[in-house]
Design a protein around this motif. Structure first.
Motif, mmCIF file in Angstrom:
data_model
loop_
_atom_site.group_PDB
_atom_site.id
_atom_site.type_symbol
_atom_site.label_atom_id
_atom_site.label_comp_id
_atom_site.label_asym_id
_atom_site.label_seq_id
_atom_site.Cartn_x
_atom_site.Cartn_y
_atom_site.Cartn_z
ATOM 1 N N PHE A 14 0.823 -1.215 0.000
ATOM 2 C CA PHE A 14 0.000 0.000 0.000
ATOM 3 C C PHE A 14 0.859 1.269 0.000
ATOM 4 N N GLY A 15 2.165 1.113 -0.122
ATOM 5 C CA GLY A 15 3.051 2.290 -0.102
ATOM 6 C C GLY A 15 2.988 3.005 1.240
ATOM 7 N N GLN A 16 2.924 2.232 2.330
ATOM 8 C CA GLN A 16 2.699 2.858 3.642
ATOM 9 C C GLN A 16 4.001 3.227 4.366
ATOM 10 N N LEU B 117 3.666 9.163 8.936
ATOM 11 C CA LEU B 117 4.217 10.311 9.677
ATOM 12 C C LEU B 117 3.569 10.300 11.059
ATOM 13 N N GLY C 211 -5.170 8.698 1.090
ATOM 14 C CA GLY C 211 -4.361 7.845 1.952
ATOM 15 C C GLY C 211 -4.068 8.427 3.324
ATOM 16 N N GLU D 180 -9.196 6.189 1.555
ATOM 17 C CA GLU D 180 -8.170 5.239 2.014
ATOM 18 C C GLU D 180 -8.527 3.853 1.488
ATOM 19 N N ASP E 72 -10.123 3.217 -4.041
ATOM 20 C CA ASP E 72 -8.847 3.448 -4.717
ATOM 21 C C ASP E 72 -8.908 4.860 -5.335
ATOM 22 N N ALA E 73 -7.989 5.722 -4.917
ATOM 23 C CA ALA E 73 -8.018 7.127 -5.357
ATOM 24 C C ALA E 73 -7.881 7.265 -6.872
ATOM 25 N N ASN F 46 0.016 12.977 1.792
ATOM 26 C CA ASN F 46 1.292 12.273 1.825
ATOM 27 C C ASN F 46 1.068 11.064 0.926
HETATM 28 N N1 SAM Z 1 -1.246 10.053 5.406
HETATM 29 C C1 SAM Z 1 -0.586 9.043 6.215
HETATM 30 C C2 SAM Z 1 0.632 9.653 6.874
HETATM 31 O O1 SAM Z 1 1.050 10.728 6.421
HETATM 32 O O2 SAM Z 1 1.152 9.054 7.804
HETATM 33 C C3 SAM Z 1 -0.211 7.811 5.398
HETATM 34 C C4 SAM Z 1 0.644 8.055 4.179
HETATM 35 S S1 SAM Z 1 1.192 6.591 3.368
HETATM 36 C C5 SAM Z 1 2.628 7.197 2.534
HETATM 37 C C6 SAM Z 1 0.088 6.367 2.006
HETATM 38 C C7 SAM Z 1 -1.350 5.942 2.347
HETATM 39 O O3 SAM Z 1 -2.113 5.799 1.136
HETATM 40 C C8 SAM Z 1 -1.480 4.608 3.061
HETATM 41 O O4 SAM Z 1 -2.335 4.744 4.167
HETATM 42 C C9 SAM Z 1 -2.089 3.658 2.016
HETATM 43 O O5 SAM Z 1 -2.887 2.637 2.579
HETATM 44 C C10 SAM Z 1 -2.904 4.605 1.169
HETATM 45 N N2 SAM Z 1 -3.082 4.184 -0.237
HETATM 46 C C11 SAM Z 1 -2.191 3.515 -1.016
HETATM 47 N N3 SAM Z 1 -2.667 3.388 -2.279
HETATM 48 C C12 SAM Z 1 -3.872 4.028 -2.293
HETATM 49 C C13 SAM Z 1 -4.859 4.258 -3.296
HETATM 50 N N4 SAM Z 1 -4.672 3.828 -4.562
HETATM 51 N N5 SAM Z 1 -5.978 4.934 -2.967
HETATM 52 C C14 SAM Z 1 -6.177 5.378 -1.711
HETATM 53 N N6 SAM Z 1 -5.266 5.201 -0.694
HETATM 54 C C15 SAM Z 1 -4.144 4.539 -0.985
#
Ligand code: SAM
Length: 284
Positions: free
Chosen positions: A23-25, A28, A53, A75, A101-102, A124
């Motif tokens: 999920f690219g997690q 922060l 996200g 999310e 999915d965004a 983010n």
């Molecule tokens: N905003 C949070 C922070 O700053 O700690 C999390 C940022 S993290 C880099 C990216 C977030 O996007 C994760 O929670 C992940 O599950 C969500 N995500 C990944 N692909 C996504 C998508 N296609 N659509 C919506 N959310 C997505």
């Protein structure tokens, strides 16, 4: 209002939100930092913010603390939803959450922007879809778009490509598209250590504000095609890299007043706009 919720580290523990790579997690956890990022987005008191996200809610809480009028978050990871519901409850329902999915979202539909509100995007971004989302927001047909600004986290290398100027190695398709559509700057650098888990590379926040077109006679599809061809073979002179087009490349370059021996990285945004305009004219 001071944030009424537990520290993010505790939220992650309580809801068992181990970061998933798929999920690219990279989360922060420092609310001072997320507050700072939210302030880059500007005065939010009249704004509905679209956040992609939110994860455990670090940036979301920064945006709410910065008095965003409303936040609408999308999310994909269902595990984050209970933690986000707690954020929504603590802030009196100003936050709404969609599990989706965004890449597939019709933003205007879910934001329901009211008269007198403006819309901004702050996120983010997940690294695996960040560039695709940015391009989606830059290639909206109707320009000026429905949003007033973008405040987005990228890997530093991508942020540098977005703001790069002609003559630099980083200058390319993303630079031309972003700078054609608006004013963009790197607002903040964010070290890898600010994230949990830390990614391999450092990151940066870009802030983008759309501006009216330099020349509204240019079709987006034409500009995208010319730029893709030119940078597709960036080592070649334009007379060679534009050869595969369905118009005579040398004639096109002459009409646009551009030296055929130049390479893509030496052409300004205005130069690409001129090429795209003449390409459109030659095909009409
Ligand atoms: N905003 C949070 C922070 O700053 O700690 C999390 C940022 S993290 C880099 C990216 C977030 O996007 C994760 O929670 C992940 O599950 C969500 N995500 C990944 N692909 C996504 C998508 N296609 N659509 C919506 N959310 C997505």
């Amino acid at each position: 209002m001071t944030d009424p919720l537990p520290p993010l580290r505790d939220v992650i523990k309580t809801h068992d939100l181990q970061a998933k790579k798929s999920f690219g997690q990279n989360f922060l956890l420092d609310l001072n930092l997320t507050g700072k990022i939210a302030r880059v987005a500007g005065d939010l008191t009249n704004s509905v913010i679209y956040e992609v996200g939110p994860g455990p809610g670090g940036l979301t809480r920064g945006l709410l603390e910065n008095r965003a009028k409303r936040v609408v978050a999308v999310e994909m990871d269902h595990r984050c939803l209970p933690a986000l519901e707690e954020v929504s409850a603590a802030y009196g329902g100003v936050l709404t959450i969609h599990k989706a999915d965004a890449l597939d979202i019709n933003e205007q539909k879910i934001l329901e922007i009211q008269n007198g509100e403006d819309a901004r995007i702050a996120s983010n971004l997940p690294y695996n879809v960040g560039t695709a989302l940015f391009v989606k927001w830059l290639t909206i047909g109707e320009w000026l778009p429905w949003y007033k600004s973008l405040t987005l986290m990228f890997q530093q290398e991508v942020a540098e490509r977005i703001v790069a100027v002609p003559g630099s190695k980083a200058y390319g398709r993303l630079s031309v598209l972003a700078q054609w559509r608006g004013r963009v700057r790197i607002a903040m650098r964010v070290p890898a250590a600010a994230f949990t888990p830390p990614p391999k590379v450092s990151s940066a926040i870009i802030h983008f504000e759309p501006t009216a077109p330099i020349d509204d006679r240019v079709a987006l599809a034409d500009l995208e095609l010319i730029v893709a061809r030119a940078f597709g073979q960036r080592r070649k002179m334009l007379r060679a890299s534009l050869k595969g087009l369905d118009v005579n490349a040398l004639q096109l370059l002459e009409n646009a007043g551009i030296e055929p021996t130049l390479r893509a990285e030496n052409i300004s945004v205005a130069g690409f706009v001129e090429l795209a305009r003449h390409y459109g004219l030659m095909r009409a």
